[in-house]
Enzyme design. Structure first.
Site, PDB file in Angstrom:
ATOM      1  N   VAL A 148       0.840  -1.197   0.000  1.00 34.87           N
ATOM      2  CA  VAL A 148       0.000   0.000   0.000  1.00 34.87           C
ATOM      3  C   VAL A 148       0.876   1.249   0.000  1.00 34.87           C
ATOM      4  CG1 VAL A 148      -1.731   1.305   1.285  1.00 34.87           C
ATOM      5  CG2 VAL A 148      -1.826  -1.190   1.258  1.00 34.87           C
ATOM      6  N   CYS A 149       0.623   2.131  -0.968  1.00 34.73           N
ATOM      7  CA  CYS A 149       1.320   3.409  -1.087  1.00 34.73           C
ATOM      8  C   CYS A 149       2.845   3.179  -1.111  1.00 34.73           C
ATOM      9  CB  CYS A 149       0.870   4.337   0.043  1.00 34.73           C
ATOM     10  SG  CYS A 149       1.488   6.007  -0.128  1.00 34.73           S
ATOM     11  N   GLN A 150       3.563   3.759  -0.160  1.00 35.76           N
ATOM     12  CA  GLN A 150       5.014   3.547  -0.126  1.00 35.76           C
ATOM     13  C   GLN A 150       5.323   2.059   0.071  1.00 35.76           C
ATOM     14  OE1 GLN A 150       6.914   4.595   3.506  1.00 35.76           O
ATOM     15  NE2 GLN A 150       8.832   5.204   2.532  1.00 35.76           N
ATOM     16  N   GLY A 152       3.762  -0.227  -1.301  1.00 33.72           N
ATOM     17  CA  GLY A 152       3.690  -0.804  -2.640  1.00 33.72           C
ATOM     18  C   GLY A 152       5.025  -0.650  -3.363  1.00 33.72           C
TER      19      GLY A 152
END
Lengths: 356, 317
Positions: A148-150, A152
């Site tokens: 998720v986000c960073q 990811g």
């Protein structure tokens, strides 16, 4: 000045309504003692330094469930429980109900002893250990990884470094190309002397990062938010939902100094992942080395990670099985928005099951 | 303003006062704990009070001048100026040197009485002690940092001023063109917020903004770093462990930890390799043994057949 349509009478009515809302809002808040987050039951299966690996078993009665465990790697910024904010807004709970076994990394709160913890440690020690523990606990050879986000971006790096460990990769609101035109965050940090910041603060305070995020919409997230608040907190349900989100927003751990330095310099400032120049530890990280199936989910109104920053992934990876899904939501709405809540868990579980 | 209008405004302000007192008491009675990152009622109360005061004052001005259109234009401009001022103050708060840092800087720059220094310098202008020179150089550096910060802040403020002016001009134009219909002060504020954020989003995408934002961030960090460095020198002089020394120890610790991790991983992989080799050998042995067993079975079978045939031969008359 024909556009001004109010007079003294309307103003009086407006103020009376504002005060009524403010009064109701105060009464509502007075009844709330505390709000709980992360309601889904879990079992902690691994502790290592500050991190904890939590297990959320999927519903075994579901017939079409993926047998490969899903490990969720959240960002180092903010906390993982955005994925399990409350019973009505829990991606974890919904995926469990669809039969998916989930493992979630809680990175904990870095302190002064983590000042020199770097991306090599996060990937080649912490994340690798979590992958090993997940495999061991689930009795599996490989895992499905969801970043998720960073988290990811870190998951992409990990998959490129350890392709044999990952069966399928899911990236959610994940920045890949940090130099696209709409990437305001990247422009903001372009001229920041990161070495100076890290040498000055050691770990970067979470409150400082929050201030940066708020500064992207100064009015909407500042005075306008205050003015709108009484109207939004009229019932206990509304108030509790708001307070949970506030708690999540303000629960932002400090970032380990070296990891922050590397992430900002290598990704935001130098865009090394896209330029094929990234090296973590002693190994080169090449997106072309990722050959497992990828499911890339992004928000069409995401102002922190604009769609083009995520969609860049498709042309850079080595896999032939690449799926993209746009969600009509912002960065947070992808997880807690009504539309996303209805469609996304099923889309994820079906995508995983068909590639199990 | 008529007496009747005066009365409702006064009544509203009284109501507002009572409400905000209610809010203040809420922070004491509520179980919400701001320390845990929860919503802080007291903080909210202060903010909303400021905004309601602002809106009430605008409402008062409006009711006094509402009759003629030119007055409305003036009122509208003054409303936007007020919003703009408020916005600027909010933005500035993020870049203000924290009071404690300012105090620390002052202490450091004046850690030795200036008068005494000037007197010494005046009496011995060409021969200053190393200590005095160090102090002078440090003070000069501190002042340079402060000046650089002030310049960066002035440049940054200029951008914010431009954003406010642009947002005001846009809103005024929309209202004059009849594109906007505003029916309340809250609505006016919302339009202001949206317009401001839209102009701001355009401006922060420019290289100029990025440069000015970098400059103000870096200058504040320079000031904090300077204060840390001076504090470190004092702490070290007192014989305590400084932040820098502690960092050095932790950096060494981190390096050692990495080495241990590498050794452990190598060990594990060599164990794994050794184990794999052993399993391979065993598998080869097993497969050789299986082949031998097959051969033996074959031989036994042949022998058995030969034996049977021999027995049959011997049984024949």
């Amino acid at each position: 000045m024909s556009g001004l349509k109010f007079d003294a009478e309307l103003l009086e009515t407006e103020f009376k309504e504002l005060y009524r809302q403010l009064s109701t809002c105060a009464d509502t808040l007075a009844k709330i003692s505390a709000v709980e987050v992360a309601p889904t039951q879990s079992e902690s299966i691994f502790h290592y330094d500050k991190l904890t690996l939590n297990f959320y078993p999927g519903d075994r009665s579901v017939s079409e469930r993926p047998s490969t465990p899903l490990l969720i790697c959240y960002a180092l910024v903010n906390r993982w429980y955005m994925l399990d904010l409350d019973a009505g807004r829990s991606l974890i709970q919904r995926l469990n109900a669809l039969g998916v076994d989930i493992y979630v990394i809680d990175w904990g709160y870095p302190d002064r002893t983590d000042r020199f913890t770097d991306l090599d440690d996060y990937l080649n020690d912490y994340l690798l250990s979590c992958v090993e523990q997940t495999c061991q606990h689930a009795g599996a050879e490989q895992i499905n990884l969801l970043g998720v986000c960073q988290g990811g971006t870190l998951s992409l790096c990990f998959t490129a470094l350890y392709p044999e460990r990952i069966k399928n990769l899911i990236t959610m609101v994940t920045p890949v190309d940090f130099h696209t035109a709409e990437n305001i965050l990247s422009r903001l940090v372009r001229n920041i002397d990161v070495d100076l910041a890290v040498n000055t603060f050691g770990n970067i305070p979470g409150s400082m990062l929050n201030q940066v995020f708020r500064s992207l919409s100064p009015m909407k997230l500042g005075p306008q938010k205050t003015l709108d608040l009484p109207k939004q907190l009229q019932t206990p349900e509304q108030a509790e939902a708001f307070l949970r989100m506030e708690r999540w927003i303000n629960d932002s751990p400090d970032l380990a100094g070296s990891a922050y330095r590397e992430f900002v310099q290598w990704f935001f400032q130098q865009n090394q992942l896209v330029a094929n120049q990234l090296q973590i530890g002693s190994e080169a990280v090449r997106l072309a080395d990722i050959r497992c199936p990828i499911f890339n989910i992004y928000g069409t109104q995401d102002h922190l990670v604009p769609p083009c920053a995520s969609k860049a992934l498709g042309s850079l990876v080595g896999t032939t099985d690449y799926t993209e899904q746009a969600i009509e939501a912002g960065h947070i709405g992808v997880f807690v928005g009504n539309r996303a809540r209805k469609t996304l868990p099923l889309a994820i579980s079906q995508w995983l099951y068909s590639r199990d | 303003m008529s007496e009747q209008q005066n009365a409702w405004l006064q009544a509203l302000l009284d109501q507002q006062k009572a409400l905000l007192e209610h809010w203040s008491s809420l922070s004491a009675s509520s179980g919400l704990n701001p320390e845990t990152g929860m919503f802080n009622p007291q903080h909210f109360s202060a903010n909303i009070q400021q905004q309601l005061d602002q809106l009430a004052s605008l409402g008062e001005q409006f009711t006094q001048q509402q009759t003629a259109s030119p007055h409305q234009v003036e009122w509208f401009k003054s409303a936007l100026a007020l919003f703009s001022q408020q916005t600027l103050a909010d933005q500035l708060a993020a870049w203000k040197i924290p009071d404690e840092l300012l105090q620390a800087l002052q202490n450091q720059l004046h850690s030795q009485p200036l008068d005494a220094h000037f007197q010494k310098l005046a009496s011995t202008p060409f021969f200053a002690s190393t200590e005095q020179l160090d102090w002078q150089q440090r003070s000069q550096r501190g002042l340079n940092h402060l000046e650089a910060y002030q310049q960066a802040l002035a440049d940054y403020l200029e951008i914010y001023q431009q954003i406010s002016e642009q947002a005001s001009a846009q809103l005024l134009q929309q209202l004059n063109n009849g594109e906007l219909q505003i029916e309340s002060l809250s609505e006016l504020h919302r339009h202001w917020s949206n317009t401001y954020d839209a102009v701001y989003a355009d401006v922060i995408s420019t290289p100029n903004y990025s440069q000015k934002h970098g400059a103000i961030s870096n200058q504040i960090n320079q000031l904090i770093a300077f204060t840390n460095e001076t504090r470190d020198q004092h702490i070290q002089a007192l014989g305590f462990v400084s932040r820098t020394e502690l960092d050095q120890v932790m950096q060494r610790q981190h390096k050692l930890r990495k080495e241990v991790r590498t050794v452990k991983r190598n060990q594990a992989s060599s164990d794994q390799a050794a184990l794999s080799g052993l399993i391979g050998d065993m598998q080869a042995t097993l497969s050789n043994m299986a082949a031998e067993i097959d051969t033996l079975k074959h031989e036994v079978k042949t022998l058995k057949a030969a034996l049977e045939s021999k027995e049959q031969d011997s049984e024949r008359p």
